[in-house]
Design a protein around this motif. Structure first.
Motif, short mmCIF file in Angstrom:
data_model
loop_
_atom_site.label_atom_id
_atom_site.label_comp_id
_atom_site.label_asym_id
_atom_site.label_seq_id
_atom_site.Cartn_x
_atom_site.Cartn_y
_atom_site.Cartn_z
N SER A 30 -9.09 -4.24 4.22
CA SER A 30 -9.24 -4.27 2.77
C SER A 30 -9.82 -2.99 2.20
CB SER A 30 -10.09 -5.46 2.36
OG SER A 30 -11.38 -5.37 2.95
N TRP A 53 -8.15 1.75 -1.95
CA TRP A 53 -8.69 0.56 -2.62
C TRP A 53 -8.17 0.46 -4.05
CZ3 TRP A 53 -11.06 -3.78 -1.48
CH2 TRP A 53 -11.67 -4.50 -2.50
N ASN A 72 -5.66 -8.08 -0.55
CA ASN A 72 -6.71 -8.03 0.46
C ASN A 72 -7.07 -9.40 1.00
OD1 ASN A 72 -6.95 -5.22 0.42
ND2 ASN A 72 -8.38 -5.29 -1.30
N ASN A 75 -4.69 -9.78 3.60
CA ASN A 75 -4.64 -8.65 4.54
C ASN A 75 -3.20 -8.14 4.68
OD1 ASN A 75 -6.34 -6.98 6.03
ND2 ASN A 75 -6.05 -8.11 7.94
#
Length: 123
Positions: A30, A53, A72, A75
């Motif tokens: 993440s 991110w 995230n 995943n």
């Protein structure tokens, strides 16, 4: 054991769309850079797109047509491919960086790779 598993490839006509998925297991990514690369027959593997991110990066050849995103919680990283062209035909690989958050276009940065999924665009 870390695994990246791509799916969503296939045969599509020029102008069509596909969405590739890359599901990671064995650890979470993440906070790490992830990317997509591709390799056409007889050519070297090339950068397609990458995501940190909060930022995304694209090769000039796909900018405006492809969109990379990530979930995230799952995943998983995605590559939405629109307005596909015959020259997009290639095996598409997902890649993940074990430690860095900021992605690059360099293959050598990435520590984990999927097995690849074939995308074929007919004219």
């Amino acid at each position: 054991q870390v695994q990246l598993v791509e799916s969503g490839g296939g045969l599509v006509q020029a102008g069509g769309s596909l969405r590739l998925s890359c599901a990671a297991s064995g650890r979470t990514f993440s906070g790490n850079a992830m990317g997509w690369f591709r390799q056409a027959p007889g050519k070297e593997r090339e950068f397609v797109a990458a995501i940190s991110w909060s930022s995304t990066y694209y090769a000039d050849s796909v900018k405006g047509r492809f969109t990379i995103s990530r979930d995230n919680a799952k995943n998983t990283v995605y590559l939405q491919m629109n307005s596909l062209k015959p020259e997009d035909t290639a095996v598409y690989y997902c890649a993940a960086d074990a430690s860095r958050a900021v992605p690059t276009v360099r293959e050598t940065q990435y520590d984990y790779w999927g097995q690849g999924t074939q995308v074929t665009v007919s004219s």
